[in-house]
Design a protein around this motif. Sequence first.
Motif, PDB file in Angstrom:
ATOM      1  N   MET A  17       0.829  -1.217   0.000  1.00  0.00           N
ATOM      2  CA  MET A  17       0.000   0.000   0.000  1.00  0.00           C
ATOM      3  C   MET A  17       0.852   1.251   0.000  1.00  0.00           C
ATOM      4  O   MET A  17       0.616   2.198  -0.716  1.00  0.00           O
ATOM      5  CB  MET A  17      -0.863  -0.026   1.264  1.00  0.00           C
ATOM      6  CG  MET A  17      -1.963   1.006   1.211  1.00  0.00           C
ATOM      7  SD  MET A  17      -2.910   0.741  -0.267  1.00  0.00           S
ATOM      8  CE  MET A  17      -2.972   2.382  -0.905  1.00  0.00           C
ATOM      9  N   TYR A  18       1.928   1.204   0.829  1.00  0.00           N
ATOM     10  CA  TYR A  18       2.811   2.365   0.865  1.00  0.00           C
ATOM     11  C   TYR A  18       3.405   2.627  -0.503  1.00  0.00           C
ATOM     12  O   TYR A  18       3.627   3.772  -0.893  1.00  0.00           O
ATOM     13  CB  TYR A  18       3.939   2.139   1.859  1.00  0.00           C
ATOM     14  CG  TYR A  18       3.495   2.184   3.289  1.00  0.00           C
ATOM     15  CD1 TYR A  18       2.649   3.193   3.717  1.00  0.00           C
ATOM     16  CD2 TYR A  18       3.936   1.245   4.201  1.00  0.00           C
ATOM     17  CE1 TYR A  18       2.238   3.246   5.016  1.00  0.00           C
ATOM     18  CE2 TYR A  18       3.529   1.289   5.509  1.00  0.00           C
ATOM     19  CZ  TYR A  18       2.684   2.290   5.911  1.00  0.00           C
ATOM     20  OH  TYR A  18       2.280   2.343   7.199  1.00  0.00           O
TER      21      TYR A  18
ATOM     22  N   VAL B 120       1.144   4.826  -2.631  1.00  0.00           N
ATOM     23  CA  VAL B 120       1.177   6.246  -2.254  1.00  0.00           C
ATOM     24  C   VAL B 120       2.494   6.874  -2.684  1.00  0.00           C
ATOM     25  O   VAL B 120       2.530   7.990  -3.214  1.00  0.00           O
ATOM     26  CB  VAL B 120       0.966   6.397  -0.735  1.00  0.00           C
ATOM     27  CG1 VAL B 120       1.056   7.849  -0.338  1.00  0.00           C
ATOM     28  CG2 VAL B 120      -0.370   5.856  -0.340  1.00  0.00           C
TER      29      VAL B 120
ATOM     30  N   ALA C  95       2.302   7.527  -6.365  1.00  0.00           N
ATOM     31  CA  ALA C  95       1.469   8.694  -6.676  1.00  0.00           C
ATOM     32  C   ALA C  95       2.229   9.973  -6.377  1.00  0.00           C
ATOM     33  O   ALA C  95       2.224  10.932  -7.168  1.00  0.00           O
ATOM     34  CB  ALA C  95       0.174   8.647  -5.870  1.00  0.00           C
TER      35      ALA C  95
ATOM     36  N   THR D 174       3.347  12.899  -9.050  1.00  0.00           N
ATOM     37  CA  THR D 174       3.006  14.304  -8.879  1.00  0.00           C
ATOM     38  C   THR D 174       4.258  15.173  -8.875  1.00  0.00           C
ATOM     39  O   THR D 174       4.263  16.279  -9.419  1.00  0.00           O
ATOM     40  CB  THR D 174       2.241  14.494  -7.572  1.00  0.00           C
ATOM     41  OG1 THR D 174       1.119  13.643  -7.603  1.00  0.00           O
ATOM     42  CG2 THR D 174       1.795  15.913  -7.420  1.00  0.00           C
TER      43      THR D 174
ATOM     44  N   LYS E 199       5.651  17.746  -1.441  1.00  0.00           N
ATOM     45  CA  LYS E 199       5.575  16.333  -1.791  1.00  0.00           C
ATOM     46  C   LYS E 199       6.791  15.586  -1.262  1.00  0.00           C
ATOM     47  O   LYS E 199       6.692  14.425  -0.897  1.00  0.00           O
ATOM     48  CB  LYS E 199       5.460  16.154  -3.298  1.00  0.00           C
ATOM     49  CG  LYS E 199       4.240  16.755  -3.915  1.00  0.00           C
ATOM     50  CD  LYS E 199       2.960  16.119  -3.480  1.00  0.00           C
ATOM     51  CE  LYS E 199       2.252  16.939  -2.427  1.00  0.00           C
ATOM     52  NZ  LYS E 199       2.066  18.327  -2.759  1.00  0.00           N
TER      53      LYS E 199
ATOM     54  N   LEU F  60       6.023  14.630   2.240  1.00  0.00           N
ATOM     55  CA  LEU F  60       5.130  13.469   2.291  1.00  0.00           C
ATOM     56  C   LEU F  60       5.892  12.188   1.961  1.00  0.00           C
ATOM     57  O   LEU F  60       5.748  11.167   2.631  1.00  0.00           O
ATOM     58  CB  LEU F  60       3.989  13.637   1.289  1.00  0.00           C
ATOM     59  CG  LEU F  60       2.908  14.640   1.637  1.00  0.00           C
ATOM     60  CD1 LEU F  60       1.769  14.521   0.665  1.00  0.00           C
ATOM     61  CD2 LEU F  60       2.420  14.411   3.029  1.00  0.00           C
TER      62      LEU F  60
ATOM     63  N   SER G 195       7.983  10.982   4.783  1.00  0.00           N
ATOM     64  CA  SER G 195       7.247  10.312   5.861  1.00  0.00           C
ATOM     65  C   SER G 195       6.823   8.919   5.438  1.00  0.00           C
ATOM     66  O   SER G 195       6.840   7.983   6.240  1.00  0.00           O
ATOM     67  CB  SER G 195       6.013  11.117   6.266  1.00  0.00           C
ATOM     68  OG  SER G 195       6.157  12.455   5.968  1.00  0.00           O
ATOM     69  N   VAL G 196       6.430   8.766   4.140  1.00  0.00           N
ATOM     70  CA  VAL G 196       6.036   7.435   3.678  1.00  0.00           C
ATOM     71  C   VAL G 196       7.234   6.491   3.711  1.00  0.00           C
ATOM     72  O   VAL G 196       7.130   5.343   4.160  1.00  0.00           O
ATOM     73  CB  VAL G 196       5.433   7.524   2.256  1.00  0.00           C
ATOM     74  CG1 VAL G 196       5.199   6.129   1.702  1.00  0.00           C
ATOM     75  CG2 VAL G 196       4.129   8.265   2.288  1.00  0.00           C
TER      76      VAL G 196
ATOM     77  N   PHE H 143       8.095   4.916   7.015  1.00  0.00           N
ATOM     78  CA  PHE H 143       7.359   3.723   7.425  1.00  0.00           C
ATOM     79  C   PHE H 143       7.594   2.558   6.490  1.00  0.00           C
ATOM     80  O   PHE H 143       7.476   1.410   6.878  1.00  0.00           O
ATOM     81  CB  PHE H 143       5.872   4.054   7.525  1.00  0.00           C
ATOM     82  CG  PHE H 143       5.560   4.634   8.845  1.00  0.00           C
ATOM     83  CD1 PHE H 143       4.953   3.870   9.819  1.00  0.00           C
ATOM     84  CD2 PHE H 143       5.924   5.925   9.140  1.00  0.00           C
ATOM     85  CE1 PHE H 143       4.707   4.391  11.055  1.00  0.00           C
ATOM     86  CE2 PHE H 143       5.680   6.444  10.380  1.00  0.00           C
ATOM     87  CZ  PHE H 143       5.072   5.682  11.334  1.00  0.00           C
TER      88      PHE H 143
END
Lengths: 109, 95, 152
Positions: B1-2, B5, B8, B12, B39, B42, B45-46, B49
Amino acid sequence: MGMFQDIVSWILLTGGGFFVLVGGIGVLRMPNLYTRMHAASVTDTMGAALVLGGIMVQAGPSLAAIKLAAILLFLLITSPTSSYALAHSALLAGIQPDAGRAADPEDHP
Amino acid sequence: MYYAVAAATLVTMALALIRALRGPTVYDRVLSVNMFGTKTVLLLSVIAFLGGRPDFLDLALAYALINFIGVLAVLEFFKSRAARRSAERSRGEAG
Amino acid sequence: MLAVLLGVAWLLWSGFFKPLLLALGAFSCVLVLIVSYRMHLFDTDFFALRLMSRLIRYWAWLAREVVRSSMEVTRVVLSRRLPISPTVAEFDAHCEHPVDRAILGNSITLTPGTLTLSIDGQRFVVHALTEKGARDIMDGEMDRRVSQLRSR
């Protein structure tokens, strides 16, 4: 609990990725500067909030969640400030927002 | 899942870079660089994890601070340059 | 109040409890306090605790508004014809205090689809992506909520 947590964070992360992508497409498609800034603000608010919220749910109550909340709060406070500075200095530089005007003189309630 | 993101966010960032290269005015470029920076926060941070390394969150916070201050400084520079140019132009018209 | 906040933040971030690091933390907290005192940050009672409950309620309303207008902007961006009608709206805000005006301007910019262009005294110039967004701003509900935020 683990299952539920996974589903919630999955939904949040998917939504965040979607909004981030929409903002990127919007920045490319919009015709002039001021309309592009609207598209960019979608990624700054909804995108960031949903992505960081999704990771926060995954992290659970820990130090990392507090740090993520601090990052989110900081982004939400600074991004309007910097986009206001951008819009204002573009306006001062004489870039006209070609748009219809809607001004109300005194009859504001 | 990560990974989705992160993908994406990377797409961007690429779109923002295209806008920064094409952008007709300086302000378009500043806008896309600002977006690129957000971005990056973000993505950091992704990644924190994704790799299970919480230290990356500190990097993300520091990057957010630097991005904000940097954009404000660049804008201040362009604003003073625009003011100087318009002053020179009006002096040229008068003289 | 701010001192306690800063101290807790330092302890959370470093997580170390050696004497040298604690001394450095105390030093930087005192430095920030001195600088913010010299900036006259304490002249406006912004850190008053009794405002917090109202502030949280306002943030909840603002979050709902942000979600609604994000959907709107997303619909506009993804539709094939790109149905934008950029509008510049001017209005006089009710709030007089500088903190209120800063909150109002930032809230307008934070909401996707509307963007504060300039603030001159109480005159706000707002750029909206669609004509509907401009009408929503001119309704002045956000203005009303912000000016209620600090009234006793």
